[in-house]
Every structure is written in structure tokens, then in C-alpha cells.
Design an enzyme around this catalytic site. Structure first.
Site, PDB file in Angstrom:
ATOM      1  CB  SER A   1      -0.905  -0.010   1.233  1.00  0.00           C
ATOM      2  OG  SER A   1      -1.695   1.148   1.261  1.00  0.00           O
ATOM      3  N   GLY A   2       0.583   2.184  -0.904  1.00  0.00           N
ATOM      4  CA  GLY A   2       1.353   3.418  -1.000  1.00  0.00           C
ATOM      5  C   GLY A   2       2.484   3.349  -1.994  1.00  0.00           C
TER       6      GLY A   2
ATOM      7  CB  THR B   1      -4.201   3.143  -7.665  1.00  0.00           C
ATOM      8  OG1 THR B   1      -4.604   2.174  -6.692  1.00  0.00           O
ATOM      9  CG2 THR B   1      -5.431   3.712  -8.330  1.00  0.00           C
TER      10      THR B   1
ATOM     11  CG  ASN C   1      -1.775   5.316  -0.726  1.00  0.00           C
ATOM     12  OD1 ASN C   1      -1.762   6.515  -0.977  1.00  0.00           O
ATOM     13  ND2 ASN C   1      -2.017   4.393  -1.644  1.00  0.00           N
TER      14      ASN C   1
ATOM     15  CB  SER D   1      -4.716   2.772   0.696  1.00  0.00           C
ATOM     16  OG  SER D   1      -4.479   1.386   0.695  1.00  0.00           O
ATOM     17  CB  SER D   2      -6.605   0.053  -4.067  1.00  0.00           C
ATOM     18  OG  SER D   2      -6.472   1.044  -5.039  1.00  0.00           O
TER      19      SER D   2
ATOM     20  N   GLY E   1      -0.163  -5.879  -2.427  1.00  0.00           N
ATOM     21  CA  GLY E   1       1.137  -6.524  -2.365  1.00  0.00           C
ATOM     22  C   GLY E   1       1.244  -7.378  -1.108  1.00  0.00           C
TER      23      GLY E   1
ATOM     24  CD  GLU F   1      -1.704  -5.748   3.222  1.00  0.00           C
ATOM     25  OE1 GLU F   1      -2.319  -6.282   4.165  1.00  0.00           O
ATOM     26  OE2 GLU F   1      -2.172  -4.806   2.556  1.00  0.00           O
TER      27      GLU F   1
END
Length: 1109
Positions: free
Chosen positions: A107-108, A112, A157, A160-161, A387, A389
Site C-alpha cells: 500500500s502506498g 493504482t 497511503n 489506498s485501494s 502486495g 503484507e
């Protein structure tokens, strides 16, 4: 000429990690940092792109950059995400290979944004056209919709998605986009009810409260204050750089472009508001007399407003929060819910409501963007998913996310090795097996259908009896204890017995990216993901159209006692489908890396980047690429790049490119073990060999540059000398010409002066002679003129005298003749003088009268009644006749200006006057209204196209009338059409013909004397049209309808003259019965309108307001 650059030109660090020498994790990270510091955020590992998030805007995504990378070789320019996108698009378009682009990272890291860049590049380079542009715009605008509902602010983020997205973009044979299909994976729905500290709920909640209009907020029964809602965190309600109000407007615009209807958008916002209201419902405990604890809602206001939004009965939903019904075979057992269970039910409903709404949005977007053509399409897939984690506290969500990444790593290794092997076979290079870590054993540990962790978790969830997270961990310890990648405190493997870093309620899995510690708390509940059947049924009973679609299992007619599939099973099935889909496509990889945790630019944290490099498996990726040959290049660009290193190939090689490369490598004495020749490429094993060639090329380029400079300087000096020499010759020639021109002008000027003096003397001499001759001629002429004048004057005096004598004789004679005549006439004058004087005076009066009448004639308007007054009594008859003649002439002139249409209108108006003037009160108000005829514009209005096609003749009149029902006196709207042969009544909504009556079948029309619009069409007895009886109708244009009916009947040869019956009481035949229609005057009711009531079976009474008359 276009200058082509290469990946190796002006290289900062190493552009392709395969060429990194020496290869280690430190050198890998150091190379990334060096390129990051110079704003080079992209680096290659073969065909894999590493993308580092710069946390700022860079000028490398402009339209010029798109054109720069368009239709270029992958390694031709410096590393860029556009190069990968162009490679994938070109392979899809030119080689008919389906493509997929896999974007991974934590994330970040910028996943996206990377997917947006890929899609925007493809949209920019594909075809143009109205339909193609519409498809591209819809595909691009689907991102803001999904981001609003699926993204949230996290500590890592700001956008973040919180879901995985896979989009298949479909293309036609030309490479133009036709549509797409989106699949979503594992929405983090737990975020709806609870967010970690420093994070927000999904964007849509804050966008709705900030950007919606006051009217929308009022309709949704919301307040703008975020603190009013329990599901919204307060510490991160506002985010720097994030404008929720502007993003809400962007969302509305994007939904309209994608194809959402206005009522659909309103329904979606109502569900979002309902989730916010749901979070404000709180419970209080109550105890029954039997000691059983139950719960009750504290404040029912939020529940009431939520039920109003969703159209649910408040009592039904309130009971669903307080009781749970369990069905087993044919029995139903109802149990009460305590406070904790009620809160669980509330949160479960909120999570399910939001997650199902999100799935519906994805389905609805797919309906809009899917390809319409049924032929086979080329497909490019774009995968944007979580990704790997590794958090301090890892739970069920991290477990299945990491499982998905294990599957992606497995397919990545398999496809990369397969691609490498296929290229070696294609080029005829001997294939050597590459040893690598195969993570299939880890995937099997998780997904095995019998002994896998997910299978055991499902088994625990389905097992009767007491099921807890601890019993699930005990089962893992029993079955997986000896697995080499599984660790727990109670593992049977003795080497872990003394490992006190493992808590009792945790287990550890050694993933390909490292060891991850999972806490089992919540595994069973999150895998179950239960929603009580009572809540599903309550939602299905809602009047809200969208709610019924989201909760189909709540239908009582389709009760299914089978337990719904678990979250783990669903995700495993989705991942399996995704993997099978990816294996059918040619893969392209983008590995996204986050440089720091502060979301700041120009900061590169080595430890954080190293952690991501390890769990993304980038080092292993480099080793796989380098296990065979580190660098490969087609013969033509290789020869073009290094031909200056050999005298036999420089400056031009005339033979085949492969032979030139062989000559080049032989002349450079490169060790044959360091390279191999393929069919179309040369393969270099060690990066040191390539860098050695680059060093030699660099030195040779410096020598060539020196030679070029020397030759250029010599050419420049020679060119300058020749230019100076030519300039000197030119200047001398110009000067000589100037001197001769100046001398010639001086001689010419002197000659001109001498000539002018000579000519002047000769001219003056001639002038003196001419003047003397002229004076002599003028003197003779003057003397002759004086003499002739004297002679003329003498003759003139003589002639005048003679004329005077002749005139005197004539005057005397005239006087004498007059005297003689007067003497003779005097004796007749007294007898006729009076009559002649009278006739003369009368003639003058008439002449004056007519001349005065000409100047005072009235205007040419036929309605002008003015006329000049009579001057004398004896002119009375003449005056009246002249007025009549003038009026007739004026009317004739006025009528001659009429068109045929206007003449027909006036004739209709005249006929209406003859029929209704002084007979019906409504006539007076119709005089000023023009007769339009076609009030519905039936030939132009597409609504009546079907009805217009049925009509075979020209429509003379089209209007909406009310057909009176004899049963209750109420009217039904019908379309009234009049042609030259028929009267047609049709349904106003559908346009279906209800009745068609030939005009010869109409015997008469009955109307009242009052100001109503009622009229009865009476049909001849015995005709086919009279079976159902007469028609009683009402219209605002009654005068025009009956006039046109009467006019058509008068002009038709085969039709009798239509009778018009004007009476306040007449009979109407309804089937077998005759009904009397009676018109009375009454007080105004219902807004001054005419009302019709049934008094009995034989009487309909029409009340006409007196004011209307």
C-alpha cells in the site's frame, strides 16, 4: 534524421538490473537509490519494470513522452512504464497475443497510479473516432467510481485501494477498444465498521457529506458534521491535499459518463446514507423474568430514518436486531440476542450492505463498458492487487492477501522461466536448467483440499459443537506441525519448542518473501462472514428497488438451508479463476516500491526498500534472468551500435548483419564462452563483457568525435577563406561598376544642359514669329466683326418697326370684330343665362365633391367603417352607392391577397358562424382562436409515429378529447383523428386505434347551447359502427371539430348533409339503452370546470358553471 537513443546511453546507474555487476542486495538497493536521486523512478529487470513512487509530479508523463515511446523497441529508450505498455499493446495488436499486466506492491507504492498510466497510454495510442472515444472515456472514468467506493486513507497511503481489481480491456482486430470487464477481489469490508487509528473509512462517506447539495443532504436525512456518525473516525476526517467536495463532483460526472441513470445514483447514495445511519443505532440490555438477557434499541430515531430511506418496516428490522430464527429441517427456533450479539448483527448488516453495493457497482459498470460485438476479441488484462503484507498484527485479511501473492509469485516464476526457455529454443540456444525456489510447497500448505489451512478452517466453521479460534489452531498444530514452512508454539517439531518469540495464539508461515506471524483471533468469524437470515429477509421486504437485488437469499419463497460458502473458499475460488485467466495471456510485470513511510519526496529509506525488494522476490528475478544469458540483442542494432570498433565493419557493412557481428566479435577477440549466436540475436552471458564493449565504444566515440572535430574545423576554415575570396571579387566588381556609372551620369548631365540651351533659343525665335502673324490675323478679324455688327443692327431696327405696324392693325381688327359679335349676341343672352349658370355650378360642385372624396378615402381594411360625411343633400343616393362600391372593391382587393390555406380557414370560420352564432354560448370565445387542425403534430411527433403509419389518408384534425363513460360520467383521454372518410379514436398512451367510424355512418351531432365542450356523435342505426352505440365526447376545440365534420360532410358526394342538433337535452344511444344527457347551470365547482354525473341508468347530468357562460 531521427536520432535514436539506447538503454545504455547516458545511463544513470544501471537501467537494467540484469546488467548490474556485482550483483548483491546492497548493490541492487544502491542502484535504485542512485536512479531515484536523479528522478529516474523506473528500472528494468529484463522485461519487468520496477516503479518507485516519487510522491510528487514529474514531467515524464506528457503527450510528448507518449509519442516518444510509441511504436519503439522495449530497450530502445530509457526505462519507462510507457515502454512496457507499448510493448504489451503492440504484441496484442500486431501478433494477436492476449496480454496481461500484473501490478504488485504494498500500500502506498503507487499501484493504482501505475494502472491509470497504463490505461491512459493505451487510450492515447489506439484509434480515434466518436464510438472509440466514448469507450475509452467510459473505461477511464470507471476508475473514479471504484476509487470513491473502494479506496480509503490509511497510515501508508492517502488513497489506498482496499480491494483487488482486475480489468480485461477488449480490442478489435485494428487495436481499437471495444469495452471491458472488471473483476474485484476481497473488499476490506471490516473498514466500514472500524478503522485503525489515523485512518479513514471509505472516501464516499466523506465525499457525500462534503460535496452533496443541501437538498440532497436533506433528502438523505444526513448532517454534514462527521462527528455525528459512529462509523466515521474523527482524527483523520480531513486529509491534506484531498478535496472531498471536488472529488464528489468528479464522482457524479464519472457515473454519468459510465452510464448510471439519475435514479440509480440516488439509490446508491441512499444506501450509503443508510450505512451511516446504521452505525448510529445503539442497544441497551434488558433482562426477562426467566433470567435471559436480551437487547433493545436505545434511540429509534436513526432506525426510523434508515427504514424510511430503504423502505423497510421499522418493526420488522427492529425485531431482526433483537431475535434470531434458526431453522433445522421443519422446525424453527427463535432466540433472543444480547447486546454483544445485536452489535455483531448490526455490523454484519452494515458490512454486507456495503460490500454487496460495491459488487453491484462493479456489475453495473461492466454492463455499461462490456463489448457489444459477439466476435472474438483481443484482450489486455490489468491486475491491480494488494502486495505482500507483513504487519505487527497480521490477521485473516493478511493471510489470504499473502496467499494470493504466493500464487502470483508462483505464476511469475513459471511464466518467466517459460518465456526464457521459449526464447532459447526459438533462437536455437542450448537450454540449461535454472535452479530456483519453487513456492508450490507453500501454496499447497494453504490451499490443499484435504490438509490445507483454508480447508481446515472451513472444516472448523462447519463442524457442530463449540468452534473457536483456539480449536482451529489446535487442528493446525495437529496436522501441519511437521511441515517445514509452518511454525507454532505447540508444533511437534522439537526445534520450535524453545522458541519463545511465538505467542500461544499465533502461528508462523515461512513465505517466499519471509516469515509472517499470524494471530488466529477472528479467523473463524471472518471466514464465516455470517449474516442472520432474519436480517436478509427484512432487507428483501424493503420497497427499495436496489435492496431486493442485493439480498436475493432473503426471499421467503427461496429459503435455502444450505450454509453459504465461506470467505476463504470464495477467495480461493476467485484466485484459482484469476490464475487460469492469467496463464492464457502473455504476462507483463510492474513491481511498485514505496521509498519511505513519510509519503514525502526525495527521501529513500534503504531498510524499507530492502524489505520490499526481498518480499517482491526481485533479487531472485534477476538471478533467474542471469542464470542463462544476461543480455541479448538483435544483430542489426548490435552491429549498428558497435560497428565502429572494427575496421572491416566501419563505416558500412555490406553483408548480412549476423556475419558482420561475427566479424566484429572475432576482431575484438571476445572469449567465445562469453556469447552465443542465435537465429536473430546475439546472447552475451556476463555483464562484464557488455560493459567492456561499452567502454571500447565510448573510447572509439571519443576518437571519432576528435576526428570529426578536426575535419569540421578544416572544412570551416576552407569555407571561410573561399567565402572571403569570393566576397573580395564581388566587392571589386561592384565598385568598378559604380565608378563607371557615376562617370557616365556626369557626361550625360552636361550633354543634356547644352542641348536644353540650344533648343530654348530656337523655340523663342519661332515664338516671336508666330506671335507677329497672330496679331495681324486678329486685327483683320476685329475690323470685319465691327462692320458686320453695324449692318445687322440697322436691319434689326427696320424689321422691328414693320412688326409693330402689323400688330396694331390686328388689334384694331379684333376689337372691331368683338364689338360686332356682342351686338348680335345680346338679344339671345337673357333667355338661356339662368340654366347655363345652374349647370355650370352643379358641375363644379360635383367636381369638387369627387376630388375631395379622393383625398379623404378611408383605409383599405375591410373592417374600417369610416366614410366621409355627405356635403349636399342631393348627393345622398350617390354618396351611399359610392360607399358600397368602394367597400366591395376593397374587400375584393383584400381577398386577392389570401393563400389557399388562409382562405380555407376563413371559410371554416364563416361556416362556424352560420352554425353556432347566437345559438351556442361557447362560440364567442372561439372566434379569436385560429383553427389549427393538427394540435398534436402527429406527423412530426415520434411518439405518434406508429399511429401516423396506420393512417392512410391525410389527417384534417388531431386533438385529445375525453370519452365520457356512461357508468360514472368520468372521461378517458383519447386521440380524436378526422380524415376525409373516417373518424378515428385512439389510446393516448399506446397510440392503439380503439374505434374507426366511416363518415357516412355519422347521422348527426348533438351539442348544448351552453359554454361546455360536450358533443355526441350519433351513428346511423343498422350500420357496423353503431353496434357499440353513439360516442359522447368532450373537447376544448368543440367548435372547430363540428365545423370540420360539417364541412367534410358538405363536400363529400356520397355522404348526406350532417345535421347539427343544438339543444340542452338530447338522447344518446349506448349499446341497447338510450340515455338522456341534460345540461344545467350550477355554481362553480372544482376550479370552474364542467362536471358530469350519473343520476340514474337513463340520465347523465352535465353541470355548467354560470361564470363560464
Amino acid at each position: 534524421m531521427e536520432v535514436k537513443t539506447s538503454l545504455l546511453d547516458n545511463m544513470i546507474g544501471v537501467g537494467d538490473m540484469v546488467l548490474l555487476e556485482p550483483l548483491s542486495e546492497d548493490s541492487f538497493i544502491d542502484n535504485l537509490r542512485k536512479r531515484f536521486d536523479h528522478n529516474e523512478i523506473y528500472t528494468y529487470i529484463g522485461s519487468v519494470v520496477i516503479s518507485i513512487n516519487p510522491y510528487r509530479s514529474l514531467p515524464i508523463f506528457t503527450p510528448d513522452k507518449v509519442e516518444e515511446y510509441r511504436n519503439r523497441n522495449f530497450y530502445e529508450l530509457s526505462p519507462h512504464i510507457y515502454a512496457l505498455a507499448d510493448e504489451a499493446y503492440s504484441s496484442l495488436r500486431d501478433q494477436d497475443k492476449d496480454q496481461c499486466i500484473l501490478i504488485t506492491g504494498e500500500s502506498g507504492a503507487g499501484k493504482t497510479e501505475a494502472s491509470k498510466l497504463v490505461m491512459s497510454y493505451v487510450a492515447a495510442v489506439c484509434g480515434k473516432g466518436q464510438e472509440v472515444n466514448k469507450v475509452k472515456e467510459q473505461l477511464l472514468q470507471s476508475n473514479p467510481v471504484l476509487e470513491a467506493f473502494g479506496n480509503a486513507k490509511t497510515v501508508r497511503n492517502d488513497n489506498s485501494s482496499r480491494f483487488g481489481k482486475y480489468m480485461d480491456i477488449e480490442f478489435d482486430f485494428k487495436g481499437d477498444p471495444l469495452g471491458g470487464v472488471i473483476s474485484n477481489y476481497l473488499l476490506e469490508k471490516s473498514r466500514v465498521v472500524k478503522q485503525p487509528r489515523g485512518e479513514r473509512n471509505f472516501h464516499i462517506f466523506y465525499q457525500l457529506l462534503s460535496g452533496a447539495s443541501d437538498d440532497t443532504i436533506k433528502k438523505l436525512k444526513l448532517e454534514r458534521d462527521v462527528s455525528k456518525y459512529n462509523y466515521l473516525s474523527l482524527d483523520s476526517a480531513t486529509v491534506n491535499g484531498l478535496d472531498d467536495a471536488a472529488n464528489f463532483r468528479t464522482l457524479r460526472n464519472a457515473m454519468q459518463i459510465v452510464g448510471f441513470m439519475e435514479d440509480e445514483m440516488q439509490s446508491v447514495l441512499e444506501l450509503v446514507a443508510a450505512v451511516l445511519k446504521l452505525g448510529n443505532i445503539e442497544f441497551k440490555p434488558e433482562s426477562r423474568c426467566n433470567g435471559i438477557d436480551e437487547s433493545r434499541i436505545k434511540d429509534k430515531n436513526d432506525l426510523k430514518e434508515m427504514c424510511e430511506l430503504l423502505g423497510v418496516e421499522q418493526s420488522v428490522l427492529e425485531r431482526a436486531f433483537s431475535f434470531r430464527t434458526v431453522e433445522a429441517k421443519m422446525e424453527k427456533v427463535s432466540t433472543t440476542l444480547n447486546v454483544a450479539q445485536a452489535y455483531y448483527a448490526r455490523d454484519a448488516l452494515a458490512k454486507n450492505l456495503y460490500s454487496r453495493l460495491f459488487s453491484w457497482l462493479v456489475t453495473r459498470i461492466n454492463e455499461s463498458i462490456k463489448a457489444q460485438a459477439k466476435t472474438r476479441h483481443k484482450v489486455m488484462g490489468v491486475l491491480d492487487i494488494y502486495g505482500f503484507e507483513i504487519f505487527e498484527d497480521n490477521s485473516f485479511e493478511q493471510f489470504i492477501i499473502n496467499y494470493c501473492n504466493e500464487k502470483l509469485q508462483q505464476i511469475f516464476i513459471e511464466l518467466t522461466l517459460r518465456e526464457e526457455q521459449e526464447e532459447y529454443v526459438r533462437e536455437g540456444i542450448e537450454w540449461t536448467n535454472i535452479e530456483y525456489f519453487n513456492n508450490a510447497i507453500i501454496c499447497d500448505l494453504i490451499e490443499n483440499n484435504q490438509n490445507g489451512i483454508l480447508a481446515m478452517l472451513d472444516e472448523e466453521c462447519l463442524r457442530p459443537g463449540t468452534v473457536t479460534d483456539e480449536t482451529f489452531l489446535d487442528k493446525l498444530n495437529t496436522i501441519c506441525a511437521e511441515h517445514q514452512h509452518f511454525e507454532s508454539r505447540l508444533s511437534k517439531n522439537s526445534k520450535f519448542l524453545t522458541d519463545h518469540s511465538l505467542p500461544h495464539n499465533c502461528f508462523r508461515i515461512q513465505h517466499y518473501a519471509g516469515k509472517v506471524l499470524y494471530r488466529v483471533e477472528g479467523f473463524v468469524d471472518k471466514n464465516n462472514d455470517l449474516l442472520y437470515r432474519d436480517l436478509s429477509q427484512a432487507m428483501y421486504k424493503a420497497n427499495h428497488s436496489l435492496i431486493k437485488q442485493l439480498f436475493p437469499e432473503g426471499n421467503p419463497a427461496k429459503v435455502n438451508l444450505k450454509r453459504p460458502p465461506t470467505a476463504g473458499f470464495q477467495f480461493k475460488h476467485s484466485v484459482g479463476t484469476l490464475m487460469r485467466n492469467l496463464q492464457t495471456k502473455n504476462p507483463n510485470y510492474i513491481r511498485c516500491i514505496k521509498p519511505n513511510d513519510k509519503k514525502a519526496s526525495h527521501i529513500f529509506t534503504d531498510s524499507l526498500v530492502g524489505h520490499q525488494v526481498r518480499y517482491l522476490g526481485l533479487m531472485e528475478n534477476v538471478r533467474v534472468r542471469r542464470a542463462g544469458y544476461a543480455f541479448r540483442q538483435p544483430y542489426e542494432p548490435c552491429l549498428e551500435r558497435y560497428k565502429m570498433l572494427c575496421k572491416r565493419t566501419w563505416p558500412h557493412w555490406r553483408g548480412p548483419a549476423r556475419e558482420g557481428v561475427e566479424v566484429l566479435m572475432t576482431d575484438l577477440q571476445v572469449n567465445p564462452e562469453e556469447f552465443s549466436y542465435g537465429r536473430s540475436k546475439i546472447f552475451i552471458r556476463n555483464p562484464r563483457t557488455l560493459f567492456s564493449l561499452e567502454e571500447r565504444r565510448k573510447q572509439c566515440l571519443e576518437d571519432l568525435a576528435t576526428l570529426i572535430q578536426k575535419i569540421y574545423r578544416g572544412w570551416k576554415c576552407r569555407t571561410r577563406f573561399l567565402l572571403l575570396k569570393q566576397s573580395q571579387i564581388t566587392v571589386a566588381a561592384w565598385y568598378r561598376r559604380y565608378a563607371q556609372q557615376k562617370k557616365y551620369k556626369r557626361i550625360k548631365s552636361a550633354t543634356t544642359v547644352v542641348q536644353s540651351y540650344t533648343r530654348g533659343w530656337q523655340a523663342r525665335k519661332l515664338l516671336r514669329e508666330l506671335k507677329h502673324q497672330k496679331r495681324c490675323k486678329e486685327a483683320a478679324t476685329t475690323i470685319a466683326a465691327y462692320w458686320h455688327g453695324t449692318q445687322a443692327r440697322r436691319e434689326l431696327r427696320r424689321l422691328k418697326e414693320e412688326a409693330r405696324r402689323r400688330h396694331a392693325v390686328a388689334v384694331i381688327w379684333a376689337y372691331w370684330q368683338g364689338l360686332q359679335v356682342r351686338r348680335e349676341y345680346r338679344k339671345f343672352f337673357r333667355a338661356n343665362a339662368g340654366k347655363k349658370i345652374y349647370d355650370f355650378i352643379i358641375q363644379r360642385i360635383i367636381q369638387k365633391y369627387l376630388l375631395g372624396l379622393r383625398s379623404s378615402t378611408p383605409s383599405m381594411s375591410p373592417i374600417d367603417g369610416s366614410w366621409p360625411s355627405r356635403p349636399h343633400l342631393f348627393l345622398d343616393q350617390t354618396h351611399t352607392e359610392l360607399r358600397r362600391i368602394f367597400h366591395l372593391w376593397r374587400c375584393k382587393k383584400y381577398r386577392s391577397q389570401f393563400t389557399e390555406e388562409r382562405r380555407a380557414v376563413y371559410e371554416e370560420k364563416l361556416e362556424a358562424s352560420e352554425l353556432f352564432k347566437d345559438k351556442k354560448s361557447l362560440y364567442a370565445s372561439s372566434v379569436s382562436q385560429p383553427f389549427k387542425g393538427d394540435y398534436l403534430e402527429i406527423t412530426k411527433n415520434p411518439k405518434y409515429q406508429k399511429l401516423n403509419n396506420v393512417m392512410e389518408e391525410k389527417v384534417l384534425l388531431a386533438d385529445v378529447v375525453s370519452k365520457i363513460n356512461r357508468a360514472n360520467g368520468k372521461g378517458t383521454a383519447r386521440i380524436f383523428l378526422l380524415t376525409k372518410k373516417n373518424v378515428v379514436l385512439a389510446d393516448q398512451k399506446t397510440g392503439q386505434v380503439k374505434a374507426s367510424v366511416p363518415l357516412p355512418d355519422v347521422s348527426s351531432v348533438s351539442v348544448s347551447t351552453q359554454s361546455d365542450g360536450f358533443f355526441a356523435l350519433k351513428l346511423k342505426e343498422g350500420t357496423a359502427s353503431a353496434v357499440k352505440g353513439d360516442f359522447l365526447l368532450s373537447s376544448e376545440h368543440l367548435i372547430e371539430i363540428i365545423t370540420k365534420l360539417h364541412r367534410v360532410g358538405t363536400t363529400a358526394a356520397e355522404m348526406e348533409r350532417l345535421n347539427i342538433d343544438i339543444s340542452d337535452e338530447f338522447l344518446v344511444q349506448f349499446k341497447q339503452d338510450k340515455v338522456c344527457v341534460k345540461f344545467i347551470q350550477g355554481a362553480p365547482k372544482n376550479g370552474n370546470s364542467v362536471s358530469c354525473k350519473r343520476k340514474n341508468n337513463r340520465l347523465l347530468e352535465v353541470s355548467v358553471p354560470t361564470t363560464a357562460a
